[in-house]
Write an enzyme that holds these catalytic residues in place. Structure first.
Site, short mmCIF file in Angstrom:
data_model
loop_
_atom_site.label_atom_id
_atom_site.label_comp_id
_atom_site.label_asym_id
_atom_site.label_seq_id
_atom_site.Cartn_x
_atom_site.Cartn_y
_atom_site.Cartn_z
N HIS A 74 -4.91 -7.50 7.96
CA HIS A 74 -4.15 -8.01 6.82
C HIS A 74 -3.09 -8.98 7.34
O HIS A 74 -2.20 -8.58 8.09
CB HIS A 74 -3.50 -6.82 6.10
CG HIS A 74 -2.80 -7.20 4.83
ND1 HIS A 74 -3.48 -7.61 3.72
CD2 HIS A 74 -1.48 -7.26 4.51
CE1 HIS A 74 -2.62 -7.89 2.75
NE2 HIS A 74 -1.39 -7.69 3.22
N ASP B 299 -0.30 -11.27 6.01
CA ASP B 299 0.49 -11.74 4.88
C ASP B 299 0.68 -13.25 5.04
O ASP B 299 1.20 -13.71 6.07
CB ASP B 299 1.82 -10.99 4.81
CG ASP B 299 1.62 -9.58 4.27
OD1 ASP B 299 0.83 -9.42 3.32
OD2 ASP B 299 2.23 -8.64 4.81
N ASP C 212 -3.32 -5.01 -0.84
CA ASP C 212 -1.86 -4.90 -0.80
C ASP C 212 -1.20 -5.79 -1.84
O ASP C 212 -0.57 -6.78 -1.48
CB ASP C 212 -1.39 -5.31 0.61
CG ASP C 212 0.12 -5.20 0.78
OD1 ASP C 212 0.73 -4.32 0.13
OD2 ASP C 212 0.69 -5.99 1.55
ZN LIG Z 1 0.53 -7.76 2.29
#
Ligand SMILES: [Zn+2]
Length: 1088
Positions: A274, A276, A387
C-alpha cells in the site's frame, strides 16, 4: 514429566538478547566492511577495501535524475556519516570487492546497507534494481544480492539514491506529527556478507513451528506438539557446532510435513504494497516510493517463481512508465506472466465519501482505460480499496457500470463503536446492484505473513458457515515497501501444514472467481458502508474540499459546451478543437487530489502546497477553456457570439437540466452606457447590476436585451423592526433575524408553516472542543457533542434593502481570535435564504458548526450522496445509530415530515449531523497533526436554508442543491433578437441529467449520464434540438450495449429511457454535423 512454558523458546531467535549465542549468531559465514570500521564480525581475511563509498549531495532538496546524478562530484564517505536534512537526496557510489578468501569463493554474497532511511539501488547503466529501507522495524529491507557465485577479487559497482526520509516521512517525534525539517540519518551499516543459507532456512522453519506453538490452542494436538518440537530444536542447536543445523532442520521438517485434510480452509496470499499516493510525504516522494517498492518486487519474482504481487492506482503505474523507463519493462515482463498483477481499476485509491458521482466514474474511466491500453486490453474486475474512510452507497452500481464485479477492503475493521458483522457478502447499491465483497479477515493490508495472520484469517472469518476462502494481503505498506523474502518463505512453508489453513499464492481475480463459485447463501448488505472512525475527514482542510467541488463543476461545464461544439463542428473548418488532452490533464489532477489522505485533509502541509497549485491551475485553465468552448459552440451554431465591450444584451447560460428564472448579477463595466441605468438594483460599490432573467431553458440559454428588460414580478425587502430585530421578506419567505444574527422565525408562505419552532433558533454558531483519541486530522469523537458553547453573538446591519435583493450583513466575533462575517441574502424570486459566509479562523482543536432547529419531526434525515440520496437516523436508539453522529452529505441535508420539510444546502461542505429536530452543518476544524497549519486563516463558504412543501421525495431539494452549486453564467453580448434555446430537456422531476461530455472514442458523439436522485422508477422522455443519427445505452467505459429508438420532428429529437430506482444510465449520442439542419433550426428559433 516435562513442562513447556510457551515463552521458553523466544530467546532462540531474539535480535535483542543472546544474539551472539542463539540462532542469529549462525546467519552469516563471513562479513567485510569498509576499511576504517572493521568490527568483531568482520572476516579476518577480508580485503581492507571490501566496501568503498563515495557520495554526491544533490543540490538543495532536488530529486534529480540518474543521469544528472552521474555527472555529480563524488567524495569518500563511510559508516557513521550523517545524511540530511529532511527530504535531501544523496547519491552514493558503492564499489564492493569480494575478498580473496576461500570463505567467499563460490558463495552467495549480499550487500547489506542501513542508512536509517529509504534508498534505491541503481545499476551503473541506470536501471533501478532494489528499494532499501533502513532501521530495525519490520519494514527493514537491508540486503541486496550481489552474486550467487562469488569470485575472489570480483568487483561490483552500483549507486544508491538515498532519500532523507523514513518510510513514514520525517514527523517531529511521532509518526503523524508535522514535518521536522531538520532530521538527519546515520549510516549505520554498509558491508558485504556471505549468508549461511542453512541457518537462514532453519530460522524460517523455526518461525513457523514457534508461531504454531503460540497461535494454535494449547489444548490442540498440533499446538501442543509444536511447542515440543520448538523446544527440541533449541536443545539440538549448538552455536559452536554448526553441523547441528541439519538435525534441527530435520526436526522441523518432520513436523511441518504433516498435511491437511481435503476440507481445510484456504488462504489465498497475494503480495501487496500500500503506497499512499501522498500523506506524510509529498507526491514527488511517492514517485520514488513506487520505484523503490516495485523494483524490490521484481527482484523477489526472480528469486521465488510462485510469488505474486498486486499493485493498484493507475496513476502510480503511469508514473512508473513515464519516470522509470528502464524499470517499466522489467515489471511488464511479470505483468505478462500474470504474477505482477495490476488491480483496482481506479486512477488512485480515492476518498469514497466526498467525490461526486461523476468523479467516481472518472476514477474508473481513467483507471480502466489505462489498464486496457497498457496491459493488452486488461481491465480490473476487482474494485480495490483497502484503506479509505467509508464507502459511498452507490459504489456497487458504479463498480458494475465501470466493468467491475468484486470489491475488496478491510478498513471497517477499524470501526470504533460496532464490529462489522461480515467477511464475505454481497454489497448492494441504492438501486440493488450487487458486488461480491470480501474483507480480508486478517484485518490488515500489511500482513507480515506469519502464523498469527494466517490462523487469524480463519478465526476472524465471520462467514465460515458459507465460505471456505480468505484473502491475505502481505507486505509492508502505507509508505510502500511491500513483501520481503522472509514473508514469501514463511508462506511457502505454510502451504499445506496440518493444523494451519492451506496457503497458496494467487491473484485477487482467481480468489474472487473461486469465492463466487464456492460461496452459498451470502448475506446482502444494502447501501453505505459507513466507517465508524475518521468522521472529521468530511470537514478537515476546507480549501481542498471547496476546490474539489468547484473543479468538479467547472470541468463539467467546460465539457458540456466543448463536447457540443466539437461534435457539431466536426465537418467545419475551424482552428479550434476539443481540448481533450488539456481536459484529461486537469481531470487527472482532480482525481489525484481525491486520494484518500489528500481530499480527507490528513496529509502534511507540503502536500497541500502542491494541491493548492494544482487547483489554481485547474481553475485558471478551466475558466479559459470554458470561455473558448462557449464562443466556439455559438460560432458553430451561427448565433451571435459573446462580446465583452459595449454590450447591450446579455446571454445567460443554464447548464442544469431544469429551466430556471434567476436574478443575475452582471458586471457593469463591459456594458454600453445606454443600458447601465436600466438596472433595477446595483451593488453598493456600483460595479454590478442585478437583472432578472426568467425562463432560462434547461441546458440552454436566453439572450435578453438590457434596453427591454421584462418587468420584475416580485420584490424583496429588508427592514428593521421597532424592537431592534430585522426581517427579510419576499413572496415566498419571511425571515425574522434577531439583533444577534440568529433566525427566530422562517415563514414559508405557501404552507403557512414557520420552519423554526417558537422559542428555538436557526443560524446558531456553535464551537465544540475537538480533541480526538489519536488521529488528529481524521477523528472527531462522539464525546465532542458533550462539550460545546454558542459563539459570541453578532451585530446586524442592513446592507441592501431591495427592491430585488435584500441583504443583512452580520459580523460575529465568534471567539477572541476568530471572526465570522456573513451576508444573509433573500432575492426577489428566491425560495431559499442564503448565508454567504467568510471566516477568519485561528483556533486549536476547535470545531465550528452552524445549527438550525426546525419544526419538523422525523426519525431520519436525508442526505445527498454521489448519484443519489440516503437516510440516516436522527436519533441514538442503538449503537449503530449513535455511531453515525457525524455523516457525509453532498449538496444538501434534508429533514422532512409529511407535508413539509427543510433542507440545508451548501456550496463546499460535507459534514452534517441531525439529532432530533436540530440539523448542523460542520464548517471548520482545527487539527494540528499532521498539518499544523490546517484550516488556519481565511475561509469562504455558502449555505442556504430551503423550507419546502412536501416530504423529501415530493420536493425539489435535489434540484435546489444542484442549482445552488451551478449558477447560471451571464456574458455580455451584442444587440440581437431575443433568443432562447434548450439543447436538452427532460420530463421526469426525479431524474438528473448530470453529465454531458465528448465520447472517449468518437469525436462526433457525446455521452449523457443520468441518474434518479430520489428513488423511484421513471419513464423519461429526453428531447434535444441537436441533430442525432444514433443513440446507444453504454456502460461507464462507453462500450455500446444496446440501441435506443428516437423520433425527430420539427427540429426536435425525442427518445425514451426507462430508469430504475436510483439507477445510473449512460447514453452515447452520435450527432449529425449536417449544416443544413442547423440553418433550418436557427431560422425556426429566430422566427419564434
Ligand atoms: Zn492509505
Amino acid at each position: 514429566m516435562h513442562k513447556y512454558p510457551r515463552s521458553i523458546t523466544g530467546a532462540f531467535t531474539s535480535t535483542e538478547y543472546f544474539s551472539d549465542v542463539n540462532l542469529r549468531s549462525a546467519l552469516f559465514k563471513a562479513k567485510a566492511t569498509a576499511a576504517s570500521t572493521k568490527d568483531a564480525h568482520a572476516d579476518a581475511d577480508a580485503d581492507a577495501d571490501a566496501v568503498k563509498l563515495e557520495v554526491y549531495p544533490a543540490p538543495g532538496l532536488e530529486r534529480i535524475s540518474f543521469t544528472a546524478a552521474l555527472s555529480g562530484t563524488y567524495t569518500p564517505t563511510d559508516i557513521g556519516a550523517r545524511f540530511g536534512p529532511s527530504w535531501k537526496t544523496f547519491w552514493v557510489r558503492v564499489t564492493c570487492t569480494v575478498p580473496d578468501s576461500p570463505v567467499w569463493a563460490g558463495q552467495e554474497v549480499w550487500f547489506v546497507w542501513d542508512a536509517e532511511c529509504e534508498g534505491l539501488v541503481w545499476t551503473q547503466d541506470g536501471t533501478p534494481i532494489k528499494g532499501l529501507t533502513g532501521g530495525t522495524w519490520v519494514d527493514r529491507r537491508a540486503e541486496y544480492v550481489l552474486t550467487k557465485n562469488a569470485k575472489a577479487g570480483e568487483k561490483f559497482t552500483f549507486y544508491i539514491e538515498l532519500a532523507c526520509n523514513g518510510m513514514f516521512g520525517v514527523g517531529r517525534a511521532g509518526m503523524i506529527n508535522p514535518v521536522d525539517p531538520d532530521r538527519f540519518f546515520n549510516l549505520a551499516q554498509a558491508e558485504i556478507a556471505v549468508p549461511n543459507k542453512d541457518a537462514w532456512a532453519l530460522y524460517r522453519d523455526f518461525e513457523i513451528v514457534l508461531g504454531m506453538a503460540k497461535e494454535l490452542p494449547a489444548d490442540s494436538d498440533r499446538g501442543a506438539k509444536a511447542l515440543v518440537v520448538a523446544n527440541d530444536i533449541v536443545n539440538t542447536f549448538r552455536h559452536d557446532d554448526l553441523s547441528t543445523i541439519a538435525p534441527c532442520r530435520a526436526l522441523a521438517s518432520r513436523f511441518l510435513s504433516a498435511h491437511n485434510g481435503d476440507a481445510t480452509h484456504r488462504v489465498t496470499a497475494i503480495g501487496h504494497c500500500h503506497i499512499d499516493t501522498a500523506w506524510l510525504w509529498p507526491y514527488a516522494e511517492t514517485k520514488r516510493k513506487v520505484a523503490r517498492s516495485w523494483a524490490a518486487q521484481v527482484e523477489l519474482m526472480e528469486q521465488y517463481p510462485n510469488f505474486m504481487f498486486t499493485a493498484s492506482q493507475m496513476q502510480q503505474w503511469e508514473w512508473l512508465k513515464d519516470l522509470y523507463p528502464t524499470l517499466w519493462p522489467r515489471v511488464m515482463r511479470y505483468v505478462k506472466e500474470g504474477r505482477f498483477v495490476p488491480i483496482g481499476g481506479t486512477w488512485v485509491e480515492m476518498d469514497c465519501n466526498v467525490p461526486s458521482g461523476e468523479s467516481f466514474v472518472r476514477q474508473f474511466l481513467y483507471g480502466q482505460r489505462f489498464m486496457r491500453k497498457e496491459f493488452d486490453g486488461m481491465q480490473s474486475e476487482v474494485f480495490w480499496l483497502p484503506d479509505t474512510f467509508g464507502y459511498s452507497a452507490q459504489l456497487p452500481q458504479i463498480v458494475k457500470h465501470m466493468g467491475g464485479k468484486y470489491f475488496f477492503t478491510q478498513k471497517l475493521s477499524w470501526n470504533n463503536i460496532n464490529k462489522f458483522p461480515h467477511t464475505t457478502f454481497w454489497w448492494a447499491a441504492l438501486d440493488g446492484t450487487k458486488v461480491l465483497t470480501h474483507f480480508c479477515p486478517a484485518d490488515t493490508y500489511c500482513s507480515q505473513a506469519d502464523v498469527k495472520d494466517v490462523t487469524f484469517s480463519v478465526k476472524n472469518n465471520k462467514d465460515l458457515a458459507t465460505t471456505s476462502e480468505s484473502l491475505l494481503l502481505f507486505g509492508n505498506g502505507d509508505g510502500g515497501g511491500g513483501p520481503n523474502a522472509a514473508m514469501v518463505e514463511r508462506l511457502e512453508r505454510m502451504a499445506d501444514v496440518a493444523g494451519l489453513p492451506k496457503v497458496e499464492f494467487g491473484s485477487p481475480n482467481e480468489f474472487y472467481a473461486r469465492l463466487e463459485e464456492s460461496s452459498r447463501n451470502l448475506t446482502v448488505w444494502k447501501g453505505e458502508l459507513y466507517f465508524e472512525l475518521h468522521r472529521g475527514t468530511y470537514t478537515t482542510h476546507a480549501s481542498t474540499k471547496r476546490n474539489n467541488r468547484k473543479c468538479e463543476y467547472l470541468l463539467r461545464d467546460v465539457e458540456y459546451f466543448g463536447s457540443l461544439a466539437s461534435a457539431l463542428g466536426q465537418t467545419k473548418v475551424h482552428d479550434w478543437s476539443y481540448p481533450k488532452e488539456t481536459l484529461d490533464r486537469l481531470w487527472k489532477m482532480v482525481l489525484l487530489n481525491q486520494f484518500h489522505d489528500v481530499l480527507p485533509g490528513s496529509s502534511i502541509t507540503e502536500v497541500y502546497k502542491d494541491t493548492e497549485g494544482m487547483y489554481k491551475e485547474i481553475r485558471e485553465i478551466g475558466t479559459k477553456l470554458f470561455d473558448e468552448s462557449v464562443l466556439q459552440f455559438f460560432d458553430v451554431l451561427g448565433t451571435p457570439a459573446n462580446e465583452s465591450a459595449g454590450a447591450t444584451s446579455i446571454s445567460v447560460h443554464n447548464t442544469t437540466c431544469w429551466p430556471r428564472s434567476e436574478l443575475v448579477e452582471v458586471p457593469l463595466s463591459p456594458l454600453a452606457a445606454s443600458v447601465k441605468d436600466k438596472m433595477v438594483q446595483k451593488s453598493a460599490d456600483g460595479k454590478t447590476g442585478l437583472v432578472f432573467v426568467p425562463d432560462i431553458p434547461s441546458f440552454g440559454h436566453r439572450t435578453v436585451r438590457l434596453s427591454e428588460l421584462p418587468p420584475i414580478p416580485m420584490r424583496a425587502t429588508a427592514k428593521k423592526s421597532p424592537d431592534g430585530s430585522y426581517y427579510l421578506e419576499n413572496d415566498h419567505l419571511h425571515v425574522s433575524v434577531n439583533a444577534q444574527g440568529r433566525i427566530t422565525a422562517l415563514i414559508h408562505k405557501r404552507t403557512g408553516r414557520n420552519a423554526v419552532p417558537s422559542g428555538a433558533l436557526g443560524n446558531v454558531f456553535r464551537i465544540y472542543e475537538d480533541v480526538p483519541l489519536f488521529w488528529d486530522a481524521w477523528d472527531v469523537e462522539v464525546y465532542h457533542l458533550e462539550k460545546s458553547w454558542e459563539a459570541t453573538t453578532g451585530e446586524v446591519t442592513i446592507a441592501e434593502e431591495g427592491p430585488v435583493r435584500a441583504v443583512l450583513a452580520v459580523r460575529y466575533p465568534i471567539t477572541p481570535t476568530s471572526v465570522l462575517t456573513q451576508k444573509i441574502v433573500l432575492s426577489a424570486q428566491s425560495q431559499i435564504v442564503e448565508f454567504d459566509t467568510e471566516v477568519d479562523w485561528h483556533e486549536n482543536r476547535k470545531f465550528l458548526k452552524v445549527e438550525f432547529t426546525f419544526d419538523v419531526m422525523s426519525d431520519v434525515a436525508t442526505y445527498e450522496t454521489a448519484f443519489g440520496s440516503l437516510q440516516r437516523p436522527s436519533h441514538f436508539n442503538t449503537s449503530w445509530d449513535m455511531a453515525k453522529f457525524e455523516v457525509c452529505g453532498h449538496k444538501f441535508g434534508d429533514l422532512s415530515e409529511f407535508g413539509f420539510g427543510c433542507a440545508i444546502l451548501n456550496d463546499c461542505k460535507y459534514g452534517y449531523a441531525t439529532r432530533g429536530n436540530t440539523m448542523t452543518l460542520s464548517l471548520i476544524r482545527s487539527p494540528k497533526a499532521p498539518d499544523d497549519t490546517c484550516d488556519m486563516g481565511h475561509h469562504k463558504l455558502r449555505y442556504a436554508v430551503y423550507p419546502h412543501k412536501g416530504s423529501f421525495s415530493e420536493s425539489d431539494v435535489v434540484k435546489m442543491g444542484y442549482q445552488y452549486n451551478v449558477p447560471v453564467i451571464a456574458r455580455g453580448t451584442a444587440e440581437s433578437p431575443e433568443l432562447s434555446r434548450s439543447f436538452f430537456e427532460i420530463d421526469s422531476p426525479n431524474v438528473v441529467l448530470d453529465t454531458i461530455k465528448l465520447s472517449e472514442d468518437d469525436q462526433g458523439s457525446i455521452i449523457l449520464r443520468l441518474y434518479d436522485g430520489y428513488g423511484g422508477h421513471s419513464r423519461v422522455t429526453l428531447k434535444t434540438t441537436l441533430p442525432l443519427v444514433e443513440i446507444h445505452r453504454v456502460n461507464g467505459l462507453e462500450d455500446e450495449e444496446q440501441g435506443v429508438a428516437f423520433r425527430s420532428e420539427g427540429g426536435v429529437t425525442s427518445f425514451v429511457v426507462d430508469i430504475r430506482t436510483f439507477e445510473i444510465v449512460s447514453l452515447k449520442l452520435k450527432l449529425s454535423p449536417n449544416d443544413d439542419w442547423e440553418r433550418v433550426d436557427s431560422k425556426r428559433e429566430a422566427s419564434e
